[in-house]
Design a protein around this motif. Structure first.
Motif, mmCIF file in Angstrom:
data_model
loop_
_atom_site.group_PDB
_atom_site.id
_atom_site.type_symbol
_atom_site.label_atom_id
_atom_site.label_comp_id
_atom_site.label_asym_id
_atom_site.label_seq_id
_atom_site.Cartn_x
_atom_site.Cartn_y
_atom_site.Cartn_z
ATOM 1 N N VAL A 118 54.945 95.753 20.600
ATOM 2 C CA VAL A 118 53.983 96.237 21.589
ATOM 3 C C VAL A 118 52.630 95.557 21.386
ATOM 4 C CG1 VAL A 118 52.714 98.263 22.410
ATOM 5 C CG2 VAL A 118 55.142 98.454 21.851
ATOM 6 N N ARG A 119 52.217 95.398 20.137
ATOM 7 C CA ARG A 119 50.948 94.718 19.875
ATOM 8 C C ARG A 119 50.986 93.254 20.319
ATOM 9 N NH1 ARG A 119 51.125 98.144 15.217
ATOM 10 N NH2 ARG A 119 52.151 96.522 13.968
ATOM 11 N N SER A 120 52.134 92.617 20.190
ATOM 12 C CA SER A 120 52.260 91.242 20.689
ATOM 13 C C SER A 120 52.068 91.190 22.199
ATOM 14 C CB SER A 120 53.634 90.671 20.311
ATOM 15 O OG SER A 120 53.765 90.525 18.913
ATOM 16 N N TYR A 121 52.610 92.182 22.892
ATOM 17 C CA TYR A 121 52.423 92.246 24.343
ATOM 18 C C TYR A 121 50.958 92.485 24.707
ATOM 19 C CZ TYR A 121 57.523 92.525 24.822
ATOM 20 O OH TYR A 121 58.872 92.275 24.787
ATOM 21 N N LEU A 122 50.279 93.349 23.975
ATOM 22 C CA LEU A 122 48.862 93.607 24.241
ATOM 23 C C LEU A 122 48.027 92.356 23.996
ATOM 24 C CD1 LEU A 122 48.417 97.179 22.697
ATOM 25 C CD2 LEU A 122 48.624 96.560 25.106
ATOM 26 N N ARG A 123 48.352 91.619 22.951
ATOM 27 C CA ARG A 123 47.631 90.360 22.705
ATOM 28 C C ARG A 123 47.847 89.383 23.845
ATOM 29 N NH1 ARG A 123 49.672 91.059 17.413
ATOM 30 N NH2 ARG A 123 51.311 89.520 17.850
ATOM 31 N N SER A 124 49.040 89.392 24.420
ATOM 32 C CA SER A 124 49.328 88.507 25.542
ATOM 33 C C SER A 124 48.456 88.854 26.747
ATOM 34 C CB SER A 124 50.815 88.596 25.909
ATOM 35 O OG SER A 124 51.119 87.747 26.988
ATOM 36 N N VAL A 125 48.234 90.147 26.996
ATOM 37 C CA VAL A 125 47.364 90.574 28.101
ATOM 38 C C VAL A 125 45.948 90.039 27.905
ATOM 39 C CG1 VAL A 125 46.317 92.551 29.258
ATOM 40 C CG2 VAL A 125 48.713 92.650 28.589
ATOM 41 N N LEU A 126 45.399 90.244 26.708
ATOM 42 C CA LEU A 126 44.026 89.822 26.434
ATOM 43 C C LEU A 126 43.893 88.300 26.491
ATOM 44 C CD1 LEU A 126 43.256 92.272 23.488
ATOM 45 C CD2 LEU A 126 42.449 92.431 25.844
ATOM 46 N N THR A 127 44.891 87.595 25.976
ATOM 47 C CA THR A 127 44.869 86.133 26.022
ATOM 48 C C THR A 127 44.841 85.631 27.463
ATOM 49 O OG1 THR A 127 46.136 86.034 23.956
ATOM 50 C CG2 THR A 127 46.078 84.040 25.305
ATOM 51 N N ALA A 128 45.677 86.234 28.306
ATOM 52 C CA ALA A 128 45.758 85.798 29.704
ATOM 53 C C ALA A 128 44.491 86.135 30.484
ATOM 54 C CB ALA A 128 46.970 86.438 30.376
ATOM 55 N N GLN A 168 60.112 89.143 36.060
ATOM 56 C CA GLN A 168 60.310 88.703 34.673
ATOM 57 C C GLN A 168 61.207 89.651 33.878
ATOM 58 O OE1 GLN A 168 59.841 85.998 33.206
ATOM 59 N NE2 GLN A 168 58.267 84.876 34.300
ATOM 60 N N PRO A 169 60.908 90.965 33.823
ATOM 61 C CA PRO A 169 61.837 91.839 33.094
ATOM 62 C C PRO A 169 63.191 91.941 33.774
ATOM 63 C CG PRO A 169 60.142 93.131 34.193
ATOM 64 C CD PRO A 169 59.738 91.709 34.317
ATOM 65 N N LEU A 170 63.220 91.854 35.116
ATOM 66 C CA LEU A 170 64.494 91.913 35.830
ATOM 67 C C LEU A 170 65.367 90.718 35.456
ATOM 68 C CD1 LEU A 170 66.446 92.997 37.952
ATOM 69 C CD2 LEU A 170 65.099 91.789 39.695
ATOM 70 N N MET A 171 64.800 89.510 35.530
ATOM 71 C CA MET A 171 65.565 88.320 35.183
ATOM 72 C C MET A 171 65.950 88.322 33.706
ATOM 73 S SD MET A 171 66.343 86.370 37.668
ATOM 74 C CE MET A 171 65.906 85.854 39.343
ATOM 75 N N GLY A 172 65.038 88.796 32.847
ATOM 76 C CA GLY A 172 65.372 88.884 31.433
ATOM 77 C C GLY A 172 66.554 89.802 31.183
ATOM 78 N N LEU A 212 59.575 90.425 29.324
ATOM 79 C CA LEU A 212 58.456 91.354 29.214
ATOM 80 C C LEU A 212 57.191 90.661 28.721
ATOM 81 C CD1 LEU A 212 59.885 94.725 27.827
ATOM 82 C CD2 LEU A 212 58.703 94.342 29.987
ATOM 83 N N LEU A 213 57.351 89.678 27.828
ATOM 84 C CA LEU A 213 56.182 88.930 27.368
ATOM 85 C C LEU A 213 55.489 88.264 28.545
ATOM 86 C CD1 LEU A 213 54.434 87.765 25.062
ATOM 87 C CD2 LEU A 213 56.039 85.844 24.963
ATOM 88 N N ARG A 214 56.275 87.654 29.419
ATOM 89 C CA ARG A 214 55.706 87.029 30.613
ATOM 90 C C ARG A 214 55.086 88.090 31.536
ATOM 91 N NH1 ARG A 214 57.199 81.996 32.603
ATOM 92 N NH2 ARG A 214 57.009 80.471 30.933
ATOM 93 N N THR A 215 55.721 89.258 31.653
ATOM 94 C CA THR A 215 55.174 90.309 32.506
ATOM 95 C C THR A 215 53.794 90.733 32.021
ATOM 96 O OG1 THR A 215 57.359 91.161 33.110
ATOM 97 C CG2 THR A 215 55.508 92.671 33.338
ATOM 98 N N PHE A 216 53.661 90.969 30.725
ATOM 99 C CA PHE A 216 52.370 91.372 30.187
ATOM 100 C C PHE A 216 51.346 90.254 30.324
ATOM 101 C CE2 PHE A 216 54.785 94.807 28.333
ATOM 102 C CZ PHE A 216 53.861 95.840 28.268
#
Length: 443
Positions: free
Chosen positions: A261-271, A48-52, A387-391
């Motif tokens: 960064v907080r958006s990424y952390l929320r993505s982890v918890l959501t998933a 995901q980060p590579l393709m991004g 990165l959003l997808r990675t998290f």
């Protein structure tokens, strides 16, 4: 763009109902079929980060076509797989191939928004949210139908059609790279970075990710040695990314944007919650509740339908904080319902859990996506989306690891209750993180 964006979530979820039939057909125990999930997640976490980054550097159309070609190849390899390990390789190739669609779409939307002066194209972002997040719930339904019609190999063969469609539609409709000069497809930052892709950063990131994720997915004292290469590669990666002018992952961007960064952390918890439900709950329905793969998929269908309805009703509303708060409360309620399940739970209770989880499936994923869209710098929106997808897949990997540890050889009701507690803690964490994030109040 919508077609390319569904490839990853569909293939991440369609396997949920195919694991048992694949294991029976290929004579593979559960510890081996788990690698069908693990392999895709490892490839996705790196891809995901590579393709991004490659989308930001070489253009959305070019990388979209590369991803579609890899998806087609993986579909052929998976359909013809003679054993479980060839199938795992096909899933790894599939993971890399399906990573290009979402960052390509986010990049193209941002460029079109800048061209037209529409800062936040709510309708388009809502449609993308449906196709990238909510539609993942239809994967088990589709998987169950495909298995009933053509056996488990049809769940891989569908990627041949999807990859071919992506190649044709991408060639016909996505904007081609423009000639040198002012270009939306390749902005100045991308053109200067074209000649110096951070190969060392990519390698270090891959070593660190593989080491740590292998430990997380199968934790044991005997595997603690994986921390050594993981930590060493992580330290070297940070040094490398802060040193180079065109880093693989711009750590300076993350350091200067705590809100991102907080958006990424929320993505982890959501998933953690949504994938714990998708995989753990689906396995429990088949092994303890004795439902067929197709019926288990149908039970999840209300999550998909409610999620679409929620996105349609709230997509144009700009209050991200309210969406996150309501979504996290719905997650907490659904996790509480999971804790009262038993082997003979009525179908109506299973459907109630599916309906309640449809609310955060629409609200929270849409809010996280839109937050990243406005928080990332325009020239880095492809990398930020990757990165959003990675998290998100960090959370998915965590839920898969928790399911493996808590279920053991069989998805028992006791194990489902333990997994429900893990999901409940993640949902409470999402509520706290959303309620205390002051930056959301300004959006």
């Amino acid at each position: 763009m919508m077609l390319g964006s569904i490839l990853n979530p569909i293939n991440s979820s369609i396997i949920a109902v195919a694991l048992v039939p694949i294991g029976v057909a290929l004579g593979a125990p559960a510890r081996e079929t788990t690698w069908l999930i693990t392999g895709l997640y490892l490839a996705t976490a790196i891809g995901q980060p590579l393709m991004g980054r490659l989308v930001d550097t070489y253009g959305a159309r070019r990388m979209f076509l590369v991803g579609s070609a890899l998806t087609l190849l993986a579909g052929l390899l998976g359909t013809l797989s003679p054993n479980i390990w060839v199938l795992v390789v096909a899933r790894v190739v599939l993971g890399f191939g399906t990573c290009a669609g979402y960052p390509s779409a986010m990049r193209l939307i941002r460029e079109e928004g800048e061209r037209t002066g529409v800062h936040s194209p709510a309708r388009v972002l809502s449609a993308l949210s449906i196709t990238t997040q909510t539609i993942s719930v239809i994967g088990p339904v589709l998987g169950g139908a495909l298995i009933d019609i053509g056996g488990w190999r049809s769940t891989l063969a569908i990627n041949v059609l999807l990859g071919a469609a992506g190649l044709v539609l991408g060639r016909l409709y996505l904007p081609a790279p423009q000639a040198p000069g002012p270009s939306a497809e390749l902005p100045s930052a991308g053109r200067t970075a074209r000649a110096r892709i951070d190969v060392l950063g990519i390698v270090l990131f891959a070593i660190g990710m593989v080491s740590v994720l292998l430990l997380i997915m199968q934790p044991s004292v005997a595997r603690l040695w994986l921390l050594v290469p993981g930590v060493a590669a992580g330290v070297a990666f940070v040094v490398q990314e802060l040193r180079v002018a065109a880093p693989f992952i711009d750590l300076r961007m993350l350091r200067s944007s705590p809100a991102l960064v907080r958006s990424y952390l929320r993505s982890v918890l959501t998933a953690l919650v949504s994938y714990g439900y998708m995989y753990g709950f689906t396995q429990w329905m088949q092994e303890s509740r004795d439902l067929s793969p197709s019926l288990s998929g149908l039970v999840l269908l209300p999550t998909f339908l409610v999620g679409i309805g929620v996105v349609a009703l709230t997509g144009r509303r700009s209050d991200l904080r309210k969406k996150l708060l309501v979504g996290s409360i719905a997650q907490i309620l659904a996790c509480a319902l999971v804790l009262v399940l038993h082997d003979d739970s009525p179908i109506v209770l299973l459907l109630a859990i599916a309906v309640v989880l449809g609310i955060p499936q629409g609200l929270v994923n849409l809010a996280n996506q839109n937050a990243v869209y406005v928080q990332a710098r325009p020239e880095q929106v492809g990398s930020a989306a990757g990165l959003l997808r990675t998290f998100m897949y960090f959370g998915a990997i965590g839920s898969s690891s928790a399911s493996g540890l808590l279920f053991g050889d069989r998805a028992s009701t006791g194990g489902m209750h333990d997994l429900g507690l893990v999901m409940l803690v993640a949902a409470i964490g999402l509520l706290v993180l959303s309620a205390t994030d002051r930056s959301l109040r300004r959006r």
